[in-house]
Design a protein around this motif. Structure first.
Motif, short mmCIF file in Angstrom:
data_model
loop_
_atom_site.label_atom_id
_atom_site.label_comp_id
_atom_site.label_asym_id
_atom_site.label_seq_id
_atom_site.Cartn_x
_atom_site.Cartn_y
_atom_site.Cartn_z
N GLN A 60 6.01 13.22 -19.03
CA GLN A 60 5.96 14.68 -19.08
C GLN A 60 5.05 15.17 -17.97
N GLY A 61 5.33 16.36 -17.48
CA GLY A 61 4.45 16.93 -16.47
C GLY A 61 5.20 17.65 -15.38
N GLU A 62 4.43 18.26 -14.47
CA GLU A 62 4.99 19.03 -13.38
C GLU A 62 5.36 18.12 -12.21
N HIS A 63 6.24 18.63 -11.36
CA HIS A 63 6.54 17.94 -10.10
C HIS A 63 5.32 18.01 -9.20
N THR A 100 0.09 6.83 -6.51
CA THR A 100 -1.08 7.68 -6.68
C THR A 100 -0.82 9.13 -6.28
N THR A 101 0.17 9.36 -5.42
CA THR A 101 0.48 10.74 -5.01
C THR A 101 1.56 11.37 -5.88
N GLY A 102 2.02 10.67 -6.89
CA GLY A 102 2.98 11.24 -7.82
C GLY A 102 4.43 11.11 -7.41
N ARG A 103 4.69 10.49 -6.27
CA ARG A 103 6.07 10.37 -5.81
C ARG A 103 6.94 9.59 -6.80
N ILE A 104 6.41 8.49 -7.30
CA ILE A 104 7.18 7.67 -8.23
C ILE A 104 7.21 8.32 -9.61
N ASP A 105 6.10 8.91 -10.03
CA ASP A 105 6.08 9.59 -11.32
C ASP A 105 7.07 10.75 -11.37
N ASN A 106 7.36 11.34 -10.21
CA ASN A 106 8.35 12.42 -10.21
C ASN A 106 9.70 11.96 -10.73
N PHE A 107 10.08 10.73 -10.41
CA PHE A 107 11.35 10.19 -10.94
C PHE A 107 11.25 9.99 -12.45
N ALA A 108 10.10 9.47 -12.89
CA ALA A 108 9.92 9.26 -14.33
C ALA A 108 9.93 10.59 -15.08
N TYR A 163 10.50 16.87 -0.18
CA TYR A 163 11.15 15.73 0.47
C TYR A 163 10.47 14.40 0.16
N ASN A 164 9.58 14.41 -0.83
CA ASN A 164 8.83 13.18 -1.13
C ASN A 164 9.70 12.08 -1.72
N ILE A 184 0.83 -1.21 0.00
CA ILE A 184 0.00 0.00 0.00
C ILE A 184 0.87 1.26 0.00
N ALA A 185 2.04 1.18 0.62
CA ALA A 185 2.94 2.33 0.60
C ALA A 185 3.42 2.60 -0.83
N LEU A 186 3.76 1.54 -1.54
CA LEU A 186 4.15 1.71 -2.95
C LEU A 186 2.98 2.27 -3.76
N LYS A 187 1.77 1.78 -3.45
CA LYS A 187 0.59 2.27 -4.17
C LYS A 187 0.37 3.75 -3.89
#
Length: 647
Positions: free
Chosen positions: A81-84, A66-74, A89-90, A59-62
């Protein structure tokens, strides 16, 4: 790919051989038995490890998705593409979950999770800039056009411009810890390469004659030492020491951050824990690492002084620390309010990390007593039994206000639970020359190298509900060595080191010890039962710790707890909840002469020992372990209970 991995390993070996610094061959006098050499098999902790692996980490990974933490790396790596999205500190939350997932991978191999981590590490690798810099908020938007002025001021417009608030170095400290855990669990170098590349950049930028700033939130110091231990690159250890020495040094830095960040005076001149409790714990843990490896006596004196002050004046009976919401910080000595207690879950984790290190440094059981108190109380209360809801704050009194949450905007506590829970396996055992230490009473198996042979240990127990522990000793060859078994302070009429808390009465039942079914007298040293003999395969130890229900009273200077008692059985602190006591517990009074009864309730709160106290002929006060509160209806809760009459 295998060839590349072999080359990397060879390079690490070359660095190890080439470095002639004497400190490279030094570390803690006592060495922990790593989680990779321990197999958990415990009625109390193994189910929690399983829930952490099957519920909490997924659930932490999920949530990180969903909160964009992982997408920020992508996004930082050009994959998306997209904003941070989110806070600066995420990144650290993702690293902490990877660390926990890596521990879990070793404890219970899972191909799906393993493959998921590989994909996630690929995104982190892509996000890293060519020179090693890694901070997604800046890499995504160099001009910070999508951020508010307040956010920009916190982040800084250029690299390392505002280390007081940016968390740039804090984030990568957690990267280093995750990378080492992943390498130890899988043998793969993918994340370790990212960490080393980043650390090399930091080393090139900071140090004597370079940048003199320090991180506002400590953590990189711990990570640098872990990288040092894996690579044996002394530059990482030296940089950790540099950051510690620079903190509070007004002669080399124009602006200090103040007490909030333990940056008011030089660390070696500090006498008590101050400021943000989590930052303080991470500082002291990293400082203890450096002190052990570099044999820095001034550090040791400082750490001893601060630890003594904390344990004797600023610690809650649950092992929690941080008494005020203002700055998530330590308050004044003996200022330990119950309802407004902050006791952040992250601070409990940091407190445990530091106490384990202090034991490795000094070899005294008192540090493990605090570690155990945190494990069963202050830390464990921070996560629900179901593993999917969390406390950020852990008060000792509640008026139907508190409820665990599925996640937080600042999610340091859930991600810390992910990584700390499976790491507990690494705190059970330790070794030193011809000594094996049994620190925690947790059902487990371990392989421990001592005297040029492997000793297999099997520990069986129903602790913390039962004080009976059986330990099988199986050396490969008959040999003489010592086994040191911690004798808990609570079993010796001392709930904690010092006089901040004490038992209201003296219990006289003795600890009993048998070797191969023969009763033996107990010899002690530094709080450990010492058994020094010639061991052979098939030898076993039986230990019995009496577990009466005890009243705890606080120091007279803790005005909040005057006329009150807390209830403890074994290592577990108890509380009374309204759900068990007709709704009202805050105004309950416990007669001084009351007798306690206990009953194991296998179907209640995943199995607990329930404590009851007779209030009068018609009423009992029912109590449950503090860690298990807030699992049923919202309602009143109290740890410190008013007492009527004289003891």
């Amino acid at each position: 790919m295998k060839c590349i991995a072999y080359i990397h390993i060879l390079l690490i070996f070359i660095v190890f051989v080439a470095c002639s610094d004497k400190s490279l061959n030094q570390d803690y006098p006592i060495q922990p038995v790593l989680f990779t050499d321990v197999e958990m098999d415990d009625d109390f902790w193994t189910p929690r490890m399983d829930i952490n692996r099957t519920v909490t980490i997924p659930i932490a990974l999920k949530h990180c998705e969903t909160t964009g933490r992982i997408d920020n790396f992508a996004k930082a790596g050009g994959i998306l593409q997209g904003e941070h999205i989110g806070r600066r500190y995420n990144d650290s939350d993702v690293f902490k979950v990877i660390e926990g997932a890596s521990y879990s991978l070793h404890l219970d191999p899972n191909q799906e999770l393993d493959a998921y981590l590989d994909g996630l590490i690929g995104k982190i690798t892509a996000a890293q800039e060519t020179d090693g810099y890694l901070y997604t908020v800046r890499s995504i938007d160099l001009e910070l056009k999508t951020k508010t002025d307040r956010e920009i001021n916190a982040i800084g417009r250029t690299r390392w411009e505002n280390l007081e608030h940016s968390h740039e170095l804090y984030n990568v400290g957690h990267l280093y810890e995750a990378a080492v855990a992943h390498f130890q669990a899988t043998g793969r170098l993918s994340l370790l390469d990212v960490a080393i590349k980043n650390a090399d950049l930091i080393v090139s930028e900071f140090g004597p004659g370079k940048r003199s700033d320090v991180p506002g939130h400590e953590e990189i110091e711990i990570g640098l030492v872990k990288l040092y231990r894996v690579t044996r690159n002394p530059r990482y250890l030296d940089l950790a020491e540099f950051f510690i020495n620079q903190r509070g040094d007004s002669t080399s830095r124009e602006t200090l951050y103040g007490t909030y960040a333990q940056d008011h005076i030089r660390v070696i001149n500090q006498t008590e824990p101050v400021g943000h409790a989590v930052r303080a714990m991470y500082l002291y843990a990293g400082m203890t690492d450096v002190a052990a490896i570099k044999k820095n006596k001034s550090y040791v004196k400082t750490l001893d002084r601060i630890w003594d002050n904390l344990v004797k004046t600023k610690m809650y009976v649950t092992g929690g620390i941080g008494s005020t919401k203002d700055g998530e910080a330590f308050g004044q000595a003996y200022n330990l309010p119950n309802r407004s207690a902050y006791c952040e879950t992250c601070a409990a984790v940091g407190h445990a990390l530091w106490n384990h290190r202090m034991f490795l440094l000094h070899g005294e059981s008192k540090y493990l007593d605090i570690l155990e108190r945190i494990l069963y109380n202050g830390f464990l209360s921070g996560v629900s039994i179901s593993g999917d809801r969390f406390f950020y704050v852990n008060p000792l009194q509640d008026v139907a206000e508190s409820e665990r949450q599925p996640w937080f905007g600042t999610a340091c506590c859930p991600s810390n639970v992910c990584r700390f829970m499976p790491s507990i396996a690494g705190y059970i055992y330790a070794k030193q020359q011809q000594i094996i230490y049994i620190n925690l009473f947790i059902g487990s198996k371990a392989d421990i190298q001592i005297k040029n042979q492997m000793v297999h240990i099997i520990q069986k127990t129903k602790y913390p509900w039962d004080g009976k522990i059986k330990i099988n000793i199986k050396p490969q060859h008959t040999a003489r060595f010592a086994v040191y078994i911690r004798m808990p302070g609570w079993s010796q009429n001392q709930p904690v080191p010092g006089d901040l808390y004490k038992f209201a009465d003296t219990f006289k039942d003795e600890i009993r010890l048998w070797i191969n079914n023969k009763h033996v007298d107990i010899k002690t040293e530094s709080g450990f039962i010492v058994i020094n003999r010639t061991w052979k395969t098939g030898d076993y130890i039986d230990l019995e710790l009496p577990m009466p229900v005890r009243r705890v009273i606080a120091h007279d200077n803790v005005a909040e707890n005057a006329g009150k008692v807390a209830i403890q059985r074994g290592p577990v602190m108890y509380c009374a909840e309204g759900v068990d006591n007709n709704g009202n517990v805050i105004n309950s009074q416990l007669p001084a002469e009351t007798k306690f009864s206990t009953e194991y309730m296998p179907d209640m709160l995943n199995g607990i020992v329930q404590v009851k106290a007779k209030i009068n002929d018609h009423q009992d006060l029912t109590m449950v372990p503090y860690y298990a509160w807030a699992h049923r209806n919202k309602g009143e809760m109290v740890v410190w209970i008013k007492q009527s009459g004289e003891l």
